[in-house]
Design an enzyme around this catalytic site. Structure first.
Site, PDB file in Angstrom:
ATOM      1  N   GLY A   1       0.812  -1.210   0.000  1.00 31.28           N
ATOM      2  CA  GLY A   1       0.000   0.000   0.000  1.00 31.28           C
ATOM      3  C   GLY A   1       0.844   1.257   0.000  1.00 31.28           C
ATOM      4  N   HIS A   2       1.997   1.221  -0.686  1.00 32.82           N
ATOM      5  CA  HIS A   2       2.941   2.347  -0.628  1.00 32.82           C
ATOM      6  C   HIS A   2       2.444   3.587  -1.369  1.00 32.82           C
ATOM      7  CE1 HIS A   2       3.891   1.029  -4.679  1.00 32.82           C
ATOM      8  NE2 HIS A   2       4.660   2.074  -4.846  1.00 32.82           N
TER       9      HIS A   2
ATOM     10  N   SER B   1      -6.943  -0.172  12.901  1.00 31.43           N
ATOM     11  CA  SER B   1      -7.810   0.991  13.086  1.00 31.43           C
ATOM     12  C   SER B   1      -8.401   0.970  14.484  1.00 31.43           C
ATOM     13  CB  SER B   1      -8.938   0.949  12.058  1.00 31.43           C
ATOM     14  OG  SER B   1      -9.965   1.853  12.392  1.00 31.43           O
ATOM     15  N   SER B   2      -8.698   2.144  14.999  1.00 32.86           N
ATOM     16  CA  SER B   2      -9.306   2.239  16.329  1.00 32.86           C
ATOM     17  C   SER B   2     -10.721   1.673  16.353  1.00 32.86           C
ATOM     18  CB  SER B   2      -9.340   3.700  16.787  1.00 32.86           C
ATOM     19  OG  SER B   2     -10.101   4.492  15.885  1.00 32.86           O
ATOM     20  N   CYS B   3     -11.320   1.424  15.186  1.00 34.25           N
ATOM     21  CA  CYS B   3     -12.688   0.889  15.155  1.00 34.25           C
ATOM     22  C   CYS B   3     -12.747  -0.573  15.590  1.00 34.25           C
ATOM     23  CB  CYS B   3     -13.305   1.048  13.776  1.00 34.25           C
ATOM     24  SG  CYS B   3     -12.615  -0.035  12.515  1.00 34.25           S
TER      25      CYS B   3
ATOM     26  N   TYR C   1     -15.436  -3.753   8.491  1.00 33.54           N
ATOM     27  CA  TYR C   1     -14.023  -3.374   8.434  1.00 33.54           C
ATOM     28  C   TYR C   1     -13.331  -3.734   9.751  1.00 33.54           C
ATOM     29  CZ  TYR C   1      -9.933  -0.303   7.894  1.00 33.54           C
ATOM     30  OH  TYR C   1      -8.655   0.195   7.806  1.00 33.54           O
TER      31      TYR C   1
ATOM     32  N   LYS D   1     -10.063  -6.208  10.503  1.00 36.60           N
ATOM     33  CA  LYS D   1      -8.835  -5.742  11.158  1.00 36.60           C
ATOM     34  C   LYS D   1      -8.547  -6.524  12.445  1.00 36.60           C
ATOM     35  CE  LYS D   1      -7.249  -2.794   8.288  1.00 36.60           C
ATOM     36  NZ  LYS D   1      -5.933  -3.021   7.663  1.00 36.60           N
TER      37      LYS D   1
ATOM     38  N   ASN E   1      -8.049   8.148  14.005  1.00 35.85           N
ATOM     39  CA  ASN E   1      -8.424   8.717  12.705  1.00 35.85           C
ATOM     40  C   ASN E   1      -7.238   9.472  12.108  1.00 35.85           C
ATOM     41  OD1 ASN E   1     -11.444   8.186  12.734  1.00 35.85           O
ATOM     42  ND2 ASN E   1     -11.189   9.295  14.646  1.00 35.85           N
TER      43      ASN E   1
ATOM     44  N   TRP F   1     -23.291  15.639   8.324  1.00 33.25           N
ATOM     45  CA  TRP F   1     -24.045  14.535   8.922  1.00 33.25           C
ATOM     46  C   TRP F   1     -24.083  14.607  10.445  1.00 33.25           C
ATOM     47  CZ3 TRP F   1     -23.859   8.973   6.617  1.00 33.25           C
ATOM     48  CH2 TRP F   1     -24.269   9.011   5.282  1.00 33.25           C
TER      49      TRP F   1
ATOM     50  N   ARG G   1     -13.992  12.946  18.426  1.00 31.24           N
ATOM     51  CA  ARG G   1     -13.022  12.172  17.653  1.00 31.24           C
ATOM     52  C   ARG G   1     -11.607  12.700  17.876  1.00 31.24           C
ATOM     53  NH1 ARG G   1     -16.728   9.396  17.515  1.00 31.24           N
ATOM     54  NH2 ARG G   1     -17.804   8.403  15.739  1.00 31.24           N
TER      55      ARG G   1
ATOM     56  N   ASP H   1     -24.636   9.364  13.682  1.00 33.72           N
ATOM     57  CA  ASP H   1     -23.457   9.956  14.319  1.00 33.72           C
ATOM     58  C   ASP H   1     -22.284   8.984  14.384  1.00 33.72           C
ATOM     59  OD1 ASP H   1     -23.977  12.614  14.928  1.00 33.72           O
ATOM     60  OD2 ASP H   1     -25.052  12.126  16.771  1.00 33.72           O
TER      61      ASP H   1
END
Length: 316
Positions: free
Chosen positions: A11-12, A108-110, A137, A141, A166, A203, A210, A270
């Protein structure tokens, strides 16, 4: 870490991968390799295995992923689950089979539960249910985190997972259909300013909080993990500071020079109420971020302006 070690960045060409590539070059690393998605489809197991067996990298940095905001995650759940699992599983397995010394997996933090206590600690993983708008997602991860943990446990390899908050910065995605909140806002406010400071519709309620990390700081976190043997498998990478989406919008509005109205569409979701990372583990080892949010947004906006023609080629 010897500066001539062969380092493969998956993914460079993406925002994170390209930042890592630039940071490695700046630090004097001379043997960095990358392949575009046209040259190497990471979803194809045989192709990844052949590439890894031929190139024999010493280090693999996995910055490759299918990413997007709430809308994209909601519309394409299968792709966000399956494509990400294929990419990371192929890379991790091929790295193990070809005796790659070090593997750095970026997540990811998710991955953390929707209502986990704040700030998010690494040990909260898998303690409750995920945020439904991006669970596909997140599940992908999480499997990546567990794959590196299993290899570390079973084979004693120096494989580590870094979970960024993020991210934003230069080379970001500004497509309004697939981008994350910060770059989407930059584009919306800029175009509204160009159209006579028309209102900007955003939205949700603006109340969720965040945390945002400049991508060059993330790249430094990756290099920190590269140059040190970290004692655990999983580390949060962030600022440890957050703001409301409303405050973010007002900051971007000021930086872009938009003077029109902001309208909040409360019929739209949200997402998670708050997502603040506990970064004490990385801080304890000696890494911390450098760029403050307003300066980082200014740099990102300047890059957007310098590259606006290529950015606008992406369909809105």
């Amino acid at each position: 870490m010897n500066k001539d070690k062969k380092i493969y960045i998956a993914g460079h060409n993406g925002m994170v991968g390209s930042a890592v590539y630039r940071a490695l070059q700046k630090k004097g690393y001379t043997n960095i390799i990358g392949k575009s998605s046209k040259e190497l489809d990471l979803k194809e197991q045989a192709a990844v295995r052949e590439f890894m067996a031929t190139e024999k990298p010493d280090v693999v940095i996995d910055a490759a992923a299918r990413v997007g905001g709430i809308l994209a995650n909601n519309d394409y759940p299968y792709q966000f689950l399956m494509e990400n699992m294929l990419i990371q599983n192929n890379l991790v397995d091929a790295a193990l089979k070809n005796n790659v010394d070090k593997f750095i997996f970026l997540g990811s933090s998710c991955i953390y539960p929707k209502y986990a206590p704040q700030p998010l600690k690494e040990e909260y993983l898998l303690t409750d249910s995920l945020e439904p708008t991006n669970e596909w997602y997140a599940v992908a991860k999480i499997t990546g985190v567990k794959a590196t943990e299993a290899i570390r446990k079973q084979f004693g390899k120096d494989y580590v997972s870094l979970m960024p908050t993020n991210l934003y910065g230069t080379h970001d995605n500004f497509d309004l259909n697939t981008s994350h909140v910060l770059p989407a806002m930059i584009r919306k406010f800029h175009e509204a300013k160009q159209n006579g400071n028309t209102p900007v519709v955003l939205w949700g309620s603006g109340t969720p909080m965040r945390e945002f990390l400049f991508v060059d700081d993330m790249a430094e976190g990756v290099i920190f993990a590269l140059e040190n043997v970290l004692p655990d498998n999983l580390y949060n990478v962030g600022t440890g500071e957050d703001i409301t989406i409303k405050e973010l919008a007002e900051t971007i509005q000021k930086i872009t020079g938009h003077t029109g109205e902001i309208i909040w569409d409360s019929t739209k979701p949200d997402g998670t109420p708050r997502k603040l990372m506990d970064v004490s583990k990385m801080h304890g080892l000696g890494w911390s971020h450098k760029m403050n949010l307003e300066q980082g947004i200014s740099e990102t906006y300047n890059w957007f302006l310098d590259n606006i023609e290529s950015v606008k080629k992406v369909t809105i």
